[in-house]
Scaffold this active site. Structure first.
Site, PDB file in Angstrom:
ATOM      1  N   LEU A 152      41.570  47.667  35.625  1.00 48.39           N
ATOM      2  CA  LEU A 152      40.148  47.620  35.112  1.00 48.39           C
ATOM      3  C   LEU A 152      39.547  46.389  35.845  1.00 48.39           C
ATOM      4  CD1 LEU A 152      40.775  48.830  31.480  1.00 48.39           C
ATOM      5  CD2 LEU A 152      40.113  50.268  33.549  1.00 48.39           C
ATOM      6  N   SER A 154      40.513  43.218  35.663  1.00 52.67           N
ATOM      7  CA  SER A 154      40.720  41.658  35.064  1.00 52.67           C
ATOM      8  C   SER A 154      40.472  40.614  36.015  1.00 52.67           C
ATOM      9  CB  SER A 154      42.012  41.794  34.179  1.00 52.67           C
ATOM     10  OG  SER A 154      42.953  41.622  34.798  1.00 52.67           O
ATOM     11  N   SER A 155      41.124  40.652  37.144  1.00 52.37           N
ATOM     12  CA  SER A 155      41.165  39.631  37.947  1.00 52.37           C
ATOM     13  C   SER A 155      39.783  39.287  38.497  1.00 52.37           C
ATOM     14  CB  SER A 155      42.037  39.985  39.367  1.00 52.37           C
ATOM     15  OG  SER A 155      41.498  41.086  39.857  1.00 52.37           O
ATOM     16  N   ALA A 156      38.883  40.245  38.954  1.00 57.24           N
ATOM     17  CA  ALA A 156      37.533  39.959  39.100  1.00 57.24           C
ATOM     18  C   ALA A 156      36.773  39.670  38.138  1.00 57.24           C
ATOM     19  CB  ALA A 156      36.910  41.413  39.715  1.00 57.24           C
ATOM     20  N   ASP A 198      35.351  45.785  42.467  1.00 56.96           N
ATOM     21  CA  ASP A 198      35.416  44.852  41.278  1.00 56.96           C
ATOM     22  C   ASP A 198      34.633  43.940  41.225  1.00 56.96           C
ATOM     23  OD1 ASP A 198      39.115  45.569  40.813  1.00 56.96           O
ATOM     24  OD2 ASP A 198      37.466  46.918  41.523  1.00 56.96           O
TER      25      ASP A 198
HETATM   26  N1  LIG Z   1      51.263  37.868  31.428  1.00 58.62           N
HETATM   27  C1  LIG Z   1      50.744  37.445  32.453  1.00 58.62           C
HETATM   28  N2  LIG Z   1      50.298  36.226  32.781  1.00 58.62           N
HETATM   29  C2  LIG Z   1      49.903  35.664  33.897  1.00 58.62           C
HETATM   30  N3  LIG Z   1      49.483  36.514  34.997  1.00 58.62           N
HETATM   31  C3  LIG Z   1      49.263  37.595  34.718  1.00 58.62           C
HETATM   32  C4  LIG Z   1      50.070  38.199  33.513  1.00 58.62           C
HETATM   33  N4  LIG Z   1      50.052  39.656  33.573  1.00 58.62           N
HETATM   34  C5  LIG Z   1      49.338  39.942  35.239  1.00 58.62           C
HETATM   35  N5  LIG Z   1      48.798  38.706  35.407  1.00 58.62           N
HETATM   36  C6  LIG Z   1      48.392  38.641  36.880  1.00 58.62           C
HETATM   37  O1  LIG Z   1      47.047  38.946  36.565  1.00 58.62           O
HETATM   38  C7  LIG Z   1      46.305  39.440  37.677  1.00 58.62           C
HETATM   39  C8  LIG Z   1      45.766  40.903  37.468  1.00 58.62           C
HETATM   40  O2  LIG Z   1      44.917  41.239  38.485  1.00 58.62           O
HETATM   41  P1  LIG Z   1      45.190  42.905  39.364  1.00 58.62           P
HETATM   42  O3  LIG Z   1      46.615  43.097  39.535  1.00 58.62           O
HETATM   43  O4  LIG Z   1      44.308  42.743  40.240  1.00 58.62           O
HETATM   44  O5  LIG Z   1      44.865  43.640  37.951  1.00 58.62           O
HETATM   45  P2  LIG Z   1      43.216  44.265  37.635  1.00 58.62           P
HETATM   46  O6  LIG Z   1      43.216  45.948  38.085  1.00 58.62           O
HETATM   47  O7  LIG Z   1      43.464  43.922  36.211  1.00 58.62           O
HETATM   48  O8  LIG Z   1      42.376  43.398  38.375  1.00 58.62           O
HETATM   49  C9  LIG Z   1      47.452  39.602  38.847  1.00 58.62           C
HETATM   50  O9  LIG Z   1      47.684  38.478  39.698  1.00 58.62           O
HETATM   51  C10 LIG Z   1      48.738  39.540  37.771  1.00 58.62           C
HETATM   52  O10 LIG Z   1      50.067  39.001  38.601  1.00 58.62           O
HETATM   53  C1  LIG Z   2      42.985  52.147  45.742  1.00 54.59           C
HETATM   54  C2  LIG Z   2      41.694  51.550  45.821  1.00 54.59           C
HETATM   55  O1  LIG Z   2      40.714  52.405  46.299  1.00 54.59           O
HETATM   56  C3  LIG Z   2      40.894  50.998  44.219  1.00 54.59           C
HETATM   57  C4  LIG Z   2      41.825  49.854  43.897  1.00 54.59           C
HETATM   58  O2  LIG Z   2      42.149  50.193  42.611  1.00 54.59           O
HETATM   59  P1  LIG Z   2      42.634  48.968  41.516  1.00 54.59           P
HETATM   60  O3  LIG Z   2      41.609  48.326  40.753  1.00 54.59           O
HETATM   61  O4  LIG Z   2      43.543  47.911  42.303  1.00 54.59           O
HETATM   62  O5  LIG Z   2      43.611  49.698  40.469  1.00 54.59           O
HETATM   63  C5  LIG Z   2      41.694  50.452  46.772  1.00 54.59           C
HETATM   64  C6  LIG Z   2      40.354  49.768  47.310  1.00 54.59           C
HETATM   65  O6  LIG Z   2      39.282  50.288  47.165  1.00 54.59           O
HETATM   66  O7  LIG Z   2      40.659  48.478  47.392  1.00 54.59           O
HETATM   67 MG   LIG Z   3      42.138  43.184  40.165  1.00 57.37          MG
END
Ligand SMILES: Nc1ncnc2c1ncn2[C@@H]1O[C@H](COP(=O)(O)OP(=O)(O)O)[C@@H](O)[C@H]1O
Ligand SMILES: C[C@@](O)(CCOP(=O)(O)O)CC(=O)O
Ligand SMILES: [Mg+2]
EC number: 2.7.1.36
Length: 367
Positions: A152, A154-156, A198
């Site tokens: 969803l 969250s990182s962005a 994102d």
């Molecule tokens: N419990 C946690 N503690 C610290 N960082 C976390 C935890 N769970 C997930 N993360 C980190 O948060 C980030 C989530 O970003 P991402 O994988 O792009 O997911 P999203 O789709 O929510 O953006 C990743 O860097 C992941 O390693």
């Molecule tokens: C699979 C893709 O089309 C979306 C990325 O999805 P997510 O937010 O990382 O779950 C890859 C991209 O557009 O960067």
């Molecule tokens: Mg992300």
């Protein structure tokens, strides 16, 4: 698409340099923004930014096809206050994670015992590096009303809110275009590759149509609230691995995968019209067709499938994976059936209703 859309064009600045994103998307942006230091200082700044969900076109967008994505009212909140020392402390209570970040030496020092995973702190460090003006110490509090790692965005959301709050706290008045650019740079730096979906949605909010080859990010004027339910599985797919798996499949069966990608393009463009006409039946049908094509790409899982079909059985007109798949979340379109779909999905996984967040990043200053 026959409507004329206001395009979010990136302003041309001096000192142009070129940034290549993973979809060979070249834009000219300045490497050095000139900040107007206005001299006032704030006791506390809070910024919030929404997460996102992809309605149509994930994976196909990697091959230059269009996509439709929405900002959702699940947000990250970042509050910055002054510290007496010159250190930068970050506290994310929802993750039981805290520590110090050092932008000068690009270091993270974990303090929390219950959680030693740097993860999201990599985005916070990269964001602070981008806009950390003076050397003053900062206390950064991050609250998450958005599931992390569930596809969803969250990182962005954390990145955009951090850039907005820290830059404002340091007397920089960034435009939304500038915040979006810095945030995309952060996701590129931390992840190695990132689409603009994102960070664009976390910054501007609303509904966007990412046009062919990502040439334009076009706001879609949808003047009704799309009734959506998100279902999150326990596990998280690895976006990079899933994108690679689709690439290999396309390499192995180009005469099969290319028509599939073209079909996703066609249904995404049909969906623009159906959304603008609020054609509930077609929106649902197009989501289900998109899901069938994502199945063919090989990014579905048993857990995601169970939620997809339970949502439809519970009355959703359409349901599909949102994002990379392989785990993460589904999205269901549930006109008149939000409660039924949400409660039934909650019997097997975590589910919640979301609304479109017309608002993107928002800054509140407390003097
Ligand atoms: N419990 C946690 N503690 C610290 N960082 C976390 C935890 N769970 C997930 N993360 C980190 O948060 C980030 C989530 O970003 P991402 O994988 O792009 O997911 P999203 O789709 O929510 O953006 C990743 O860097 C992941 O390693
Ligand atoms: C699979 C893709 O089309 C979306 C990325 O999805 P997510 O937010 O990382 O779950 C890859 C991209 O557009 O960067
Ligand atoms: Mg992300």
């Amino acid at each position: 698409m026959n409507q004329v859309h206001r395009r979010i064009k990136l302003k041309n600045h001096q000192n142009k340099s070129q940034i290549h994103t993973h979809k060979s998307f070249i834009i000219n942006i300045p490497k050095i923004f000139k900040f107007a230091i206005i001299g006032e200082s704030f006791m506390q700044v809070t910024a919030s930014a929404p997460g996102k969900a992809i309605l149509f076109g994930e994976h196909a967008v990697v091959y230059g096809k269009p996509a439709i994505a929405v900002a959702v009212n699940k947000k990250a909140y970042v509050t910055v206050q002054k510290r007496e020392d010159e250190r930068i402390h970050v506290d994310i209570k929802d993750l039981k994670l805290s520590g110090y970040i050092d932008p000068e030496n690009n270091e993270i020092e974990i303090e929390s015992r219950e959680n030693s995973k740097k993860g999201i702190l990599n985005y916070v460090l990269s964001a602070v590096k981008m806009v950390h003006g003076s050397a003053q110490g900062m206390e950064i509090q991050i609250n998450l009303d958005i599931p992390i790692g569930a596809g969803l965005g969250s990182s962005a959301a954390v990145t955009v809110a951090t850039i907005a709050a820290v830059s404002k706290f340091n007397n920089m008045n960034l435009s939304k275009d500038e915040i979006a650019e810095y945030a995309h740079d952060v996701e590129l730096e931390v992840q190695g590759a990132a689409s603009r979906i994102d960070t664009t949605l976390s910054t501007y909010g609303g509904v966007i149509y990412l046009s062919k080859n990502a040439e334009d990010i076009v706001p879609l004027e949808i003047n009704w609230n799309i009734p959506l339910v998100i279902g999150c599985t326990q596990d998280r797919g690895n976006t990079g691995e899933l994108v690679e798996s689709v690439r290999l499949k396309r390499e192995g069966y180009p005469e099969v995968l290319n028509p599939i990608l073209n079909a996703v393009e066609a249904l995404t463009n049909d969906a623009v019209i159906s959304l603008q006409k609020k054609d509930e039946k077609k929106i649902g049908e197009l989501m289900n067709i998109n899901q069938g094509l994502l199945d063919a790409m090989g990014v579905n899982t048993t857990e995601l499938s169970r939620m997809i079909y339970l949502a439809r059985k519970s009355g959703a007109k359409g349901s599909k994976i949102t994002g990379a798949g392989g785990g993460g979340s589904i999205i269901a379109y549930c006109p008149g059936k939000i409660e039924e779909v949400t409660s039934n999905l909650n019997t097997i996984e975590k589910a919640f209703n979301v609304e479109i967040s017309k608002e993107g990043v928002r800054i509140e200053v407390n003097d």
